[in-house]
Design a protein around this motif. Structure first.
Motif, PDB file in Angstrom:
ATOM      1  N   THR A 149      10.538  -5.490   2.463  1.00  0.00           N
ATOM      2  CA  THR A 149      11.688  -4.591   2.625  1.00  0.00           C
ATOM      3  C   THR A 149      11.938  -3.770   1.366  1.00  0.00           C
ATOM      4  O   THR A 149      12.155  -2.553   1.433  1.00  0.00           O
ATOM      5  N   GLY A 150      11.906  -4.431   0.232  1.00  0.00           N
ATOM      6  CA  GLY A 150      12.198  -3.735  -1.016  1.00  0.00           C
ATOM      7  C   GLY A 150      11.238  -2.611  -1.319  1.00  0.00           C
ATOM      8  O   GLY A 150      11.620  -1.599  -1.927  1.00  0.00           O
ATOM      9  N   GLU A 151       9.973  -2.746  -0.881  1.00  0.00           N
ATOM     10  CA  GLU A 151       9.003  -1.673  -1.124  1.00  0.00           C
ATOM     11  C   GLU A 151       9.331  -0.439  -0.289  1.00  0.00           C
ATOM     12  O   GLU A 151       9.179   0.700  -0.757  1.00  0.00           O
ATOM     13  N   PHE A 152       9.797  -0.641   0.929  1.00  0.00           N
ATOM     14  CA  PHE A 152      10.212   0.498   1.747  1.00  0.00           C
ATOM     15  C   PHE A 152      11.455   1.168   1.162  1.00  0.00           C
ATOM     16  O   PHE A 152      11.591   2.397   1.189  1.00  0.00           O
ATOM     17  N   VAL A 153      12.367   0.369   0.641  1.00  0.00           N
ATOM     18  CA  VAL A 153      13.541   0.937  -0.031  1.00  0.00           C
ATOM     19  C   VAL A 153      13.100   1.787  -1.217  1.00  0.00           C
ATOM     20  O   VAL A 153      13.585   2.913  -1.424  1.00  0.00           O
ATOM     21  N   ARG A 154      12.153   1.266  -2.011  1.00  0.00           N
ATOM     22  CA  ARG A 154      11.673   2.016  -3.171  1.00  0.00           C
ATOM     23  C   ARG A 154      10.976   3.311  -2.750  1.00  0.00           C
ATOM     24  O   ARG A 154      11.067   4.332  -3.437  1.00  0.00           O
ATOM     25  N   LEU A 155      10.260   3.261  -1.627  1.00  0.00           N
ATOM     26  CA  LEU A 155       9.603   4.477  -1.147  1.00  0.00           C
ATOM     27  C   LEU A 155      10.626   5.560  -0.824  1.00  0.00           C
ATOM     28  O   LEU A 155      10.471   6.727  -1.228  1.00  0.00           O
ATOM     29  N   ILE A 156      11.662   5.192  -0.084  1.00  0.00           N
ATOM     30  CA  ILE A 156      12.701   6.161   0.262  1.00  0.00           C
ATOM     31  C   ILE A 156      13.369   6.696  -0.993  1.00  0.00           C
ATOM     32  O   ILE A 156      13.562   7.913  -1.147  1.00  0.00           O
ATOM     33  N   ASP A 157      13.695   5.803  -1.920  1.00  0.00           N
ATOM     34  CA  ASP A 157      14.355   6.234  -3.155  1.00  0.00           C
ATOM     35  C   ASP A 157      13.455   7.149  -3.977  1.00  0.00           C
ATOM     36  O   ASP A 157      13.937   8.127  -4.580  1.00  0.00           O
ATOM     37  N   ALA A 158      12.160   6.858  -3.996  1.00  0.00           N
ATOM     38  CA  ALA A 158      11.239   7.681  -4.789  1.00  0.00           C
ATOM     39  C   ALA A 158      11.162   9.104  -4.254  1.00  0.00           C
ATOM     40  O   ALA A 158      11.208  10.077  -5.019  1.00  0.00           O
ATOM     41  N   TRP A 159      11.039   9.248  -2.931  1.00  0.00           N
ATOM     42  CA  TRP A 159      10.993  10.603  -2.364  1.00  0.00           C
ATOM     43  C   TRP A 159      12.311  11.331  -2.593  1.00  0.00           C
ATOM     44  O   TRP A 159      12.326  12.522  -2.939  1.00  0.00           O
ATOM     45  N   ALA A 167       4.631  11.302  -7.511  1.00  0.00           N
ATOM     46  CA  ALA A 167       3.453  10.477  -7.806  1.00  0.00           C
ATOM     47  C   ALA A 167       3.657   9.043  -7.325  1.00  0.00           C
ATOM     48  O   ALA A 167       2.799   8.459  -6.653  1.00  0.00           O
ATOM     49  N   ALA A 168       4.807   8.463  -7.658  1.00  0.00           N
ATOM     50  CA  ALA A 168       5.084   7.090  -7.238  1.00  0.00           C
ATOM     51  C   ALA A 168       5.204   6.996  -5.727  1.00  0.00           C
ATOM     52  O   ALA A 168       4.715   6.046  -5.107  1.00  0.00           O
ATOM     53  N   ALA A 169       5.856   7.994  -5.123  1.00  0.00           N
ATOM     54  CA  ALA A 169       6.054   7.973  -3.677  1.00  0.00           C
ATOM     55  C   ALA A 169       4.729   8.091  -2.933  1.00  0.00           C
ATOM     56  O   ALA A 169       4.510   7.397  -1.934  1.00  0.00           O
ATOM     57  N   ARG A 170       3.855   8.957  -3.411  1.00  0.00           N
ATOM     58  CA  ARG A 170       2.549   9.099  -2.751  1.00  0.00           C
ATOM     59  C   ARG A 170       1.752   7.803  -2.813  1.00  0.00           C
ATOM     60  O   ARG A 170       1.143   7.374  -1.823  1.00  0.00           O
ATOM     61  N   ASP A 171       1.740   7.193  -3.973  1.00  0.00           N
ATOM     62  CA  ASP A 171       0.975   5.952  -4.139  1.00  0.00           C
ATOM     63  C   ASP A 171       1.525   4.849  -3.248  1.00  0.00           C
ATOM     64  O   ASP A 171       0.782   4.207  -2.487  1.00  0.00           O
ATOM     65  N   LEU A 172       2.828   4.623  -3.312  1.00  0.00           N
ATOM     66  CA  LEU A 172       3.441   3.556  -2.525  1.00  0.00           C
ATOM     67  C   LEU A 172       3.382   3.878  -1.036  1.00  0.00           C
ATOM     68  O   LEU A 172       3.136   2.995  -0.214  1.00  0.00           O
ATOM     69  N   GLY A 173       3.572   5.150  -0.683  1.00  0.00           N
ATOM     70  CA  GLY A 173       3.526   5.538   0.722  1.00  0.00           C
ATOM     71  C   GLY A 173       2.173   5.279   1.352  1.00  0.00           C
ATOM     72  O   GLY A 173       2.090   4.841   2.503  1.00  0.00           O
ATOM     73  N   GLY A 174       1.120   5.530   0.599  1.00  0.00           N
ATOM     74  CA  GLY A 174      -0.217   5.265   1.126  1.00  0.00           C
ATOM     75  C   GLY A 174      -0.444   3.791   1.369  1.00  0.00           C
ATOM     76  O   GLY A 174      -1.005   3.395   2.400  1.00  0.00           O
ATOM     77  N   ARG A 175       0.002   2.970   0.432  1.00  0.00           N
ATOM     78  CA  ARG A 175      -0.198   1.524   0.578  1.00  0.00           C
ATOM     79  C   ARG A 175       0.664   0.948   1.702  1.00  0.00           C
ATOM     80  O   ARG A 175       0.207   0.099   2.475  1.00  0.00           O
ATOM     81  N   LEU A 176       1.889   1.432   1.832  1.00  0.00           N
ATOM     82  CA  LEU A 176       2.744   0.964   2.922  1.00  0.00           C
ATOM     83  C   LEU A 176       2.240   1.458   4.274  1.00  0.00           C
ATOM     84  O   LEU A 176       2.398   0.770   5.291  1.00  0.00           O
TER      85      LEU A 176
END
Length: 292
Positions: free
Chosen positions: A208-218, A224-233
């Protein structure tokens, strides 16, 4: 009312006798909020509501209502008919109803808009329209979605078009006055990049926390962080949706010891062990990767 951030559409866990495991449901709800989810969805399609009795539905709703009341978290409840919407009038914790575009009959865009407009007018709570044409059989263009955005009582859109298409680009090119929450888990990162306000994501039971971080990053513009995490998620979501939702998600939650069984009810069948194993491997890989 503005709907933003992550909403987790809760599964319905079952115990070994086949009954709803209410303690496990409460634990899932509490954990999602502890891990940063903005709110919860009860009795959405992920929760297998059509296979629950009326008493079971009320028991599920009672648990999630109590959690949201205690945590002061927004609660969205799946409700698709005038009768089910009216039943929400006595529940002060309910922020909005998640209402799917009419399915199977394929009434056309005008019919779908008229139907949802009538429901919104009669509903005691605001509506979040759930647009998922690959399940309903009814496609809504960007123009139709804009008409819905103008309807009093419709405050949000769970957008699950099955990918990114020309209407997606048209809709996000000039955002309507409507909260748009991504509903295609695999495509949540590009939808956030286009301007989605958040997501209603079954995959967010896991990490859950990784999805929260993805939304916050965008939302913060950390591309850069959002692209990396978004691909992995995205890879995790693809594995979790390799079979009909929520079968693989339940298999993973059971393997993690978070629910008593991986059971689903017919017409769903339990996920194949290979799908569960692949999803667990994807999740383990995500959690083992250092954050950017």
């Amino acid at each position: 009312m503005t709907l933003t951030g992550l909403y987790v559409p809760l599964i319905t866990p079952f115990d070994r006798s086949g009954a709803v495991a209410l303690d496990a449901l409460e634990a899932l709800a509490q954990q999602a909020l502890d891990d940063g989810a903005r709110g919860l969805v009860a009795l959405g399609t992920t929760g297998e509501p059509s296979s629950l009795s009326a008493d079971e539905q009320q028991a599920v709703l009672g648990v999630v209502r109590r959690v949201c009341r205690e945590r002061r978290a927004p609660l969205v409840v799946g409700a698709n008919t005038a009768a089910s919407l009216q039943m929400l009038c006595s529940h002060a914790e309910v922020t909005a109803a998640l209402t799917v575009v009419p399915s199977f009959v394929r009434p056309g865009e005008a019919g779908a808009v008229a139907h949802l407009t009538r429901l919104a007018a009669d509903s005691p709570v605001p509506l979040v329209v759930y647009d998922i044409p690959y399940r309903t059989g009814q496609y809504l263009s960007a123009a139709a979605l804009r008409r819905l955005a103008e309807v009093p009582g419709i405050v949000g859109l769970k957008y699950a078009a099955g990918g990114i298409n020309a209407d997606t680009v048209e809709l996000f090119a000039d955002l309507p006055d409507l909260a748009i929450l991504g509903g295609d888990d695999t495509f949540i990162s590009p939808l956030l990049a286009l301007g989605a306000h958040g997501g209603i994501l079954a995959s967010a039971h896991i990490a859950t926390g990784e999805f929260v971080r993805l939304i916050d990053a965008w939302h913060a513009g950390d591309v850069a962080a959002a692209r990396d995490l978004g691909g992995r998620l995205g890879r995790v979501s693809a594995a979790l949706f390799a079979e009909p939702n929520p079968t693989v998600i339940k298999a993973v939650l059971h393997a993690q010891g978070r629910i008593p069984t991986p059971d689903v009810r017919l017409p769903l069948l339990a996920a194949h062990p290979d799908s569960a194993s692949a999803a667990l491997t994807a999740v383990e890989g995500l959690l083992a990767t250092p954050r950017a």
